[in-house]
Design a protein around this motif. Structure first.
Motif, PDB file in Angstrom:
ATOM      1  N   PRO A 173      34.726  72.818   3.980  1.00 37.79           N
ATOM      2  CA  PRO A 173      35.173  71.419   3.880  1.00 37.79           C
ATOM      3  C   PRO A 173      35.030  70.718   5.225  1.00 37.79           C
ATOM      4  O   PRO A 173      35.325  71.283   6.276  1.00 37.79           O
ATOM      5  N   GLY A 174      34.549  69.483   5.191  1.00 38.96           N
ATOM      6  CA  GLY A 174      34.432  68.693   6.400  1.00 38.96           C
ATOM      7  C   GLY A 174      33.159  68.894   7.188  1.00 38.96           C
ATOM      8  O   GLY A 174      32.880  68.134   8.119  1.00 38.96           O
ATOM      9  N   GLU A 175      32.355  69.912   6.850  1.00 40.04           N
ATOM     10  CA  GLU A 175      31.103  70.133   7.562  1.00 40.04           C
ATOM     11  C   GLU A 175      29.986  69.305   6.939  1.00 40.04           C
ATOM     12  O   GLU A 175      30.033  68.925   5.766  1.00 40.04           O
ATOM     13  N   LYS A 176      28.939  69.056   7.722  1.00 40.29           N
ATOM     14  CA  LYS A 176      27.862  68.155   7.291  1.00 40.29           C
ATOM     15  C   LYS A 176      27.035  68.740   6.148  1.00 40.29           C
ATOM     16  O   LYS A 176      26.577  68.012   5.266  1.00 40.29           O
ATOM     17  N   ASN A 177      26.807  70.064   6.177  1.00 42.17           N
ATOM     18  CA  ASN A 177      25.838  70.657   5.253  1.00 42.17           C
ATOM     19  C   ASN A 177      26.418  71.803   4.447  1.00 42.17           C
ATOM     20  O   ASN A 177      27.388  72.445   4.847  1.00 42.17           O
ATOM     21  N   ILE A 215      16.087  73.590  -7.664  1.00 45.24           N
ATOM     22  CA  ILE A 215      15.186  74.301  -6.755  1.00 45.24           C
ATOM     23  C   ILE A 215      15.409  75.805  -6.928  1.00 45.24           C
ATOM     24  O   ILE A 215      16.557  76.264  -6.951  1.00 45.24           O
ATOM     25  N   ILE A 216      14.326  76.550  -7.073  1.00 47.72           N
ATOM     26  CA  ILE A 216      14.389  78.000  -7.194  1.00 47.72           C
ATOM     27  C   ILE A 216      14.062  78.613  -5.833  1.00 47.72           C
ATOM     28  O   ILE A 216      13.006  78.334  -5.259  1.00 47.72           O
ATOM     29  N   LEU A 217      14.961  79.449  -5.334  1.00 47.17           N
ATOM     30  CA  LEU A 217      14.714  80.139  -4.069  1.00 47.17           C
ATOM     31  C   LEU A 217      14.194  81.547  -4.321  1.00 47.17           C
ATOM     32  O   LEU A 217      14.582  82.215  -5.280  1.00 47.17           O
ATOM     33  N   LYS A 218      13.311  81.985  -3.417  1.00 46.69           N
ATOM     34  CA  LYS A 218      12.796  83.349  -3.421  1.00 46.69           C
ATOM     35  C   LYS A 218      13.423  84.125  -2.266  1.00 46.69           C
ATOM     36  O   LYS A 218      13.992  83.528  -1.358  1.00 46.69           O
ATOM     37  N   PRO A 219      13.320  85.468  -2.282  1.00 45.68           N
ATOM     38  CA  PRO A 219      13.888  86.254  -1.180  1.00 45.68           C
ATOM     39  C   PRO A 219      13.361  85.792   0.176  1.00 45.68           C
ATOM     40  O   PRO A 219      12.212  85.387   0.308  1.00 45.68           O
ATOM     41  N   ASN A 220      14.237  85.846   1.177  1.00 48.41           N
ATOM     42  CA  ASN A 220      13.922  85.469   2.553  1.00 48.41           C
ATOM     43  C   ASN A 220      13.847  83.950   2.740  1.00 48.41           C
ATOM     44  O   ASN A 220      13.299  83.477   3.724  1.00 48.41           O
ATOM     45  N   GLU A 221      14.406  83.198   1.795  1.00 48.86           N
ATOM     46  CA  GLU A 221      14.443  81.740   1.913  1.00 48.86           C
ATOM     47  C   GLU A 221      15.893  81.258   1.923  1.00 48.86           C
ATOM     48  O   GLU A 221      16.793  81.924   1.394  1.00 48.86           O
ATOM     49  N   LYS A 222      16.093  80.079   2.512  1.00 52.15           N
ATOM     50  CA  LYS A 222      17.411  79.455   2.486  1.00 52.15           C
ATOM     51  C   LYS A 222      17.253  77.970   2.206  1.00 52.15           C
ATOM     52  O   LYS A 222      16.204  77.376   2.486  1.00 52.15           O
ATOM     53  N   LEU A 223      18.298  77.397   1.657  1.00 49.19           N
ATOM     54  CA  LEU A 223      18.325  75.973   1.341  1.00 49.19           C
ATOM     55  C   LEU A 223      19.513  75.346   2.047  1.00 49.19           C
ATOM     56  O   LEU A 223      20.629  75.880   2.022  1.00 49.19           O
ATOM     57  N   ILE A 224      19.260  74.203   2.682  1.00 50.85           N
ATOM     58  CA  ILE A 224      20.313  73.432   3.334  1.00 50.85           C
ATOM     59  C   ILE A 224      20.307  72.035   2.724  1.00 50.85           C
ATOM     60  O   ILE A 224      19.255  71.408   2.608  1.00 50.85           O
ATOM     61  N   THR A 225      21.481  71.560   2.328  1.00 53.01           N
ATOM     62  CA  THR A 225      21.583  70.215   1.780  1.00 53.01           C
ATOM     63  C   THR A 225      22.768  69.498   2.426  1.00 53.01           C
ATOM     64  O   THR A 225      23.789  70.114   2.740  1.00 53.01           O
ATOM     65  N   ALA A 226      22.600  68.205   2.645  1.00 53.36           N
ATOM     66  CA  ALA A 226      23.672  67.407   3.235  1.00 53.36           C
ATOM     67  C   ALA A 226      24.787  67.207   2.218  1.00 53.36           C
ATOM     68  O   ALA A 226      24.540  66.921   1.051  1.00 53.36           O
ATOM     69  N   ASN A 227      26.016  67.369   2.664  1.00 55.08           N
ATOM     70  CA  ASN A 227      27.156  67.161   1.773  1.00 55.08           C
ATOM     71  C   ASN A 227      27.360  65.689   1.446  1.00 55.08           C
ATOM     72  O   ASN A 227      27.846  65.338   0.388  1.00 55.08           O
ATOM     73  N   GLU A 228      26.958  64.815   2.391  1.00 55.31           N
ATOM     74  CA  GLU A 228      27.066  63.387   2.158  1.00 55.31           C
ATOM     75  C   GLU A 228      25.757  62.745   2.596  1.00 55.31           C
ATOM     76  O   GLU A 228      24.757  63.422   2.806  1.00 55.31           O
ATOM     77  N   ASP A 229      25.752  61.427   2.746  1.00 56.45           N
ATOM     78  CA  ASP A 229      24.532  60.712   3.134  1.00 56.45           C
ATOM     79  C   ASP A 229      24.341  60.801   4.649  1.00 56.45           C
ATOM     80  O   ASP A 229      24.437  59.834   5.376  1.00 56.45           O
ATOM     81  N   THR A 230      24.082  62.050   5.106  1.00 62.95           N
ATOM     82  CA  THR A 230      23.898  62.308   6.531  1.00 62.95           C
ATOM     83  C   THR A 230      22.654  63.148   6.722  1.00 62.95           C
ATOM     84  O   THR A 230      22.132  63.742   5.788  1.00 62.95           O
ATOM     85  N   LEU A 231      22.186  63.222   7.935  1.00 72.15           N
ATOM     86  CA  LEU A 231      21.001  64.016   8.219  1.00 72.15           C
ATOM     87  C   LEU A 231      21.326  65.492   8.185  1.00 72.15           C
ATOM     88  O   LEU A 231      22.375  65.928   8.639  1.00 72.15           O
ATOM     89  N   VAL A 232      20.410  66.286   7.643  1.00 71.22           N
ATOM     90  CA  VAL A 232      20.579  67.729   7.640  1.00 71.22           C
ATOM     91  C   VAL A 232      20.402  68.243   9.055  1.00 71.22           C
ATOM     92  O   VAL A 232      19.388  67.990   9.691  1.00 71.22           O
ATOM     93  N   GLN A 233      21.393  68.992   9.554  1.00 69.19           N
ATOM     94  CA  GLN A 233      21.327  69.554  10.893  1.00 69.19           C
ATOM     95  C   GLN A 233      20.912  71.008  10.773  1.00 69.19           C
ATOM     96  O   GLN A 233      21.683  71.849  10.327  1.00 69.19           O
ATOM     97  N   ALA A 234      19.682  71.325  11.156  1.00 69.86           N
ATOM     98  CA  ALA A 234      19.212  72.708  11.047  1.00 69.86           C
ATOM     99  C   ALA A 234      18.053  72.941  11.985  1.00 69.86           C
ATOM    100  O   ALA A 234      17.167  72.105  12.113  1.00 69.86           O
ATOM    101  N   ASN A 235      18.056  74.092  12.619  1.00 67.96           N
ATOM    102  CA  ASN A 235      16.964  74.465  13.503  1.00 67.96           C
ATOM    103  C   ASN A 235      15.925  75.229  12.687  1.00 67.96           C
ATOM    104  O   ASN A 235      15.678  76.403  12.899  1.00 67.96           O
ATOM    105  N   THR A 236      15.333  74.561  11.698  1.00 67.42           N
ATOM    106  CA  THR A 236      14.423  75.207  10.767  1.00 67.42           C
ATOM    107  C   THR A 236      13.247  74.296  10.484  1.00 67.42           C
ATOM    108  O   THR A 236      13.204  73.144  10.888  1.00 67.42           O
ATOM    109  N   HIS A 237      12.277  74.844   9.749  1.00 69.38           N
ATOM    110  CA  HIS A 237      11.105  74.073   9.359  1.00 69.38           C
ATOM    111  C   HIS A 237      10.949  74.151   7.851  1.00 69.38           C
ATOM    112  O   HIS A 237      11.100  75.211   7.257  1.00 69.38           O
TER     113      HIS A 237
END
Length: 372
Positions: free
Chosen positions: A209-213, A235-257
């Protein structure tokens, strides 16, 4: 999964007998089966401890076995004679036996660590709820046999009728799930931003609760992720994958590509309900290939390019303290590091080596200020 081959190669690596080709093969197998990283690291940690003499080893094993019996977790009867009858032999002849012993002891050690005294179980009229306090973690088993590891400051709830027709849980915080497969009754996790549907798999979910993503990381199997404000999109994820989504209308903060072949929903000012979604690969540490997304299960707090403000929130949960900033100047500083056995004082002193700041501690209350 070729478990026997992986354990054989791990044993050779730990004993220093693996060839370069075998080390490369082990690395490729671990990438293909990321769920093996956690047990491998646990075994490696045990291996590198000073080896006790034979008598001490048997006594230590007996103590572990007694504690497991008290907890209702017994060693299979057909394996006990093998361990009890083990005789001292040259190390190179014991690789297979040591591999088995280390796996068993590692399992016992994990159960000991996860049997956290801070676990609280509250049952309402129609709900079962398990929660952990800051500074503690716990492991539990759902009625269908699904294993759940619950991180600090987290809460899991489910109906008392769980498993009869539906297998649904609600999560606030972070947990790792190893789900028992049941095609007739899919397993569903509800968080504040997404729902996750699986049949049988192993994955991590973080939704504080309260975090951006909100973030989910998949080690084994597959999962289907749907979004509360756009339920038609999945969205279907495969092994070795992760999904990040913003909890609200904010930018996703992630050091990923992002992964090119995955559907992502970009920010759209015309549709404020559209979630920001990023799909990427899991992250590994270069030293020991620890999976960063599930490193908390190995009692490691790993942070990469994380602001001091965000790290302070994680440290509050990790150490069971309260952290306040006397001013805002230090909050956006980016930090990298790993905490494992450090106390909160040792962790703060380590951070001072890379970022100048001052702090004061009064019991569990910590105040951080820019250095004058």
């Amino acid at each position: 999964m070729p478990n026997n081959k992986i354990w054989d190669l791990i044993a050779k690596k730990l004993s220093g007998e693996a060839s370069p080709e075998e080390l490369t093969e082990l690395e490729n197998l671990l990438k293909a089966h990321p769920d093996m990283h956690y047990p491998m690291q646990t075994v490696a940690d045990l291996w590198h401890h000073t080896t006790p003499d034979t008598e001490d080893a048997h006594q230590a094993f007996a103590r572990h076995n007694n504690r497991m019996t008290d907890m209702g977790i017994g060693l299979p009867a057909d394996e006990q004679p093998l361990l009890a009858a083990a005789e001292p032999r040259p190390r190179k002849y014991l690789l297979p036996a040591l591999g088995l012993l280390l796996v068993l002891v590692a399992g016992y050690a994990c159960v000991q660590w996860w049997a956290a005294p801070a676990k609280s179980l509250a049952k309402a009229t129609d709900k079962s709820e398990i929660s952990t306090k800051h500074g503690s973690r716990t492991k539990l088993q759902l009625p269908d046999g699904t294993q759940v590891w619950l991180n600090a400051g987290s809460k899991l709830s489910y109906d008392k009728t769980y498993g009869n027709n539906l297998r649904e849980v609600s999560l606030s915080g972070e947990a790792f799930f190893d789900v028992v497969k049941n095609a007739a009754h899919p397993f569903v996790i509800h968080t504040s931003a997404i729902d996750i549907k699986v049949l049988g798999t192993a994955f991590n979910v973080k939704s504080f609760p309260g975090e951006k993503n909100t973030e989910t990381s998949l080690l084994r199997g597959s999962i289907e992720v749907s979004f509360h404000n756009r339920p038609a999109e999945k969205i279907i994820l495969k092994p070795n994958e992760k999904l990040i989504t913003a909890n609200e209308d904010t930018l996703v903060q992630a050091n990923t590509h992002p992964i090119a072949d995955k559907k992502t929903t970009p920010h759209n000012n015309a549709d404020p309900a559209a979630p920001l979604v990023l799909v990427s690969h899991l992250s590994y540490t270069p030293v020991d290939s620890t999976i960063i997304e599930t490193s908390w299960m190995e009692n490691k707090l790993i942070f990469r390019s994380e602001t001091f403000e965000d790290l302070a929130i994680r440290m509050e949960r990790w150490y069971g303290v309260t952290i306040r900033f006397a001013d805002d100047a230090i909050k956006p500083k980016k930090l990298n590091g790993t905490f494992e056995n450090e106390t909160i004082q040792q962790a703060l002193k380590a951070l001072q080596l890379v970022t100048p700041f001052e702090y004061s501690i009064n019991k569990n209350d910590i105040v951080i200020a820019s250095k004058k």
